[in-house]
Scaffold this active site. Structure first.
Site, PDB file in Angstrom:
ATOM      1  CE  LYS A 295      -3.190   1.159   5.402  1.00 35.73           C
ATOM      2  NZ  LYS A 295      -2.501   0.845   3.977  1.00 35.73           N
TER       3      LYS A 295
ATOM      4  CB  SER B 245      -0.852   0.099   1.300  1.00 31.85           C
ATOM      5  OG  SER B 245      -0.227   0.121   2.453  1.00 31.85           O
TER       6      SER B 245
END
EC number: 3.4.21.53
Length: 332
Positions: A275, A230
């Site tokens: 996140k 990611s």
């Protein structure tokens, strides 16, 4: 007393779930502490190297693998954590070593694809070179080792993955026109790709991607205990920012996430709801969000964090330009 003991024991029992929470963030324009001392994460040769006023932060998710019932209830009630079945993170058919190895491979590939995509933006195209011909394949007698495949039916080939997708877009046996560079000269060749299985057309060649790196950009991840794919988007932006004279950040603290491929396409990732919290906790005001992750990010976005929607590396660059110019980019 007996009831209290039973209650305590029941709440202390481990449950078959794991918790996901905000993890560390890393400024790709910053440094990391290693055994050899503090070192820049992204480097370039001195003649090209630039500095920026803001940050480009990759964000992570922290996994709490051993969860008791009491803690699971706490995590469940919190907006900053997610509780998911353990097998989603640790599949029963894989060992912890296999899972860790996969995470490492994805981490390494994310850096490679980030470098490829970034160098293309910096003016260094990918050359897809034939290295070997499969005997009996459609390519035999048509292509040669050393050929650079430039286009398929007039459409540019930008990567090995892109070439495979273009070939597979038509049924096996369909005639295709390949534009190749051979011995410095451009040629157009006709070929009918064969069936590679399950009805997918394939040429029957081994390929190598070649790309110049005159800036000598490198990603140094020693000292970073991170895995998975990611970070690709933020690495790509960090590479461009390190070399390009323009300060991509415009002085802002920008965070983001997203898997990236060699062609600069940005894919969704897991844990985006956690996140965005990590980004906010570390001072970010902008979060670059893969479009497919927008719904989950919006459901948990903290105050003061703007979610910018991106599908490609170009989208991210255009969004950062809009922010620098005081315009509003496309939002989630």
């Amino acid at each position: 007393m007996f009831v209290a003991v039973l209650t305590w024991q029941s709440l202390s029992v481990r449950v078959p779930y794991v918790a996901l929470g905000p993890g560390p963030t890393v400024d790709t324009l910053g440094s990391v502490q290693t055994d050899e001392g503090e070192q820049p994460i992204i480097t370039a040769s001195e003649q090209y190297r630039t500095q920026s006023a803001g940050k480009l932060q990759l964000v992570t998710v922290r996994v709490y693998s051993e969860v008791e019932l009491a803690r699971a209830i706490f995590y469940w009630l919190s907006d900053e954590y997610a509780v998911v079945p353990r097998e989603l993170i640790y599949p029963e058919d894989q060992t912890e070593e296999q899972i860790a190895q996969k995470q490492t491979e994805q981490w390494t590939q994310s850096q490679s694809s980030a470098e490829t995509a970034a160098l293309r933006v910096l003016g260094q195209p990918v050359r897809v070179v034939v290295t070997q011909i499969t005997p009996g394949s459609a390519a035999e007698g048509v292509l040669k080792p050393g050929d650079v495949i430039v286009a398929v039916d007039g459409k540019p080939v930008t990567s090995a993955q892109n070439l495979a997708a273009q070939i597979a877009a038509k049924a096996p046996g369909a005639e295709r026109e390949l534009t190749v560079t051979r011995d410095g000269k451009e040629e157009k060749l006709k070929v009918k790709p064969g069936d590679g299985g399950q009805g997918n057309a394939f040429l029957g060649v081994s390929l190598e991607q070649k790309q110049d790196n005159p800036y000598d950009v490198r990603i140094n991840t020693k000292g970073l205990d991170i895995g998975g794919p990611s970070a690709g988007l933020m690495f790509a932006l960090g590479i461009i920012d390190r070399v390009d004279a323009t300060d991509l950040t415009g002085g802002l603290n920008i965070a983001g996430t997203g898997e990236i491929d060699d062609d600069g396409n940005v894919g969704p990732i897991g844990g985006v709801a956690e996140k965005v919290i990590a980004a906010r906790d570390n001072g970010a005001t902008v979060f670059l969000t893969p479009s497919s992750n927008c719904p989950a990010a919006k459901s948990n976005v903290p105050d003061g964090l703007t979610l910018v929607k991106v599908n490609t590396l170009d989208d991210a660059l255009n969004a950062l330009k809009a922010l620098r110019e005081g315009r509003t980019p496309e939002l989630c």
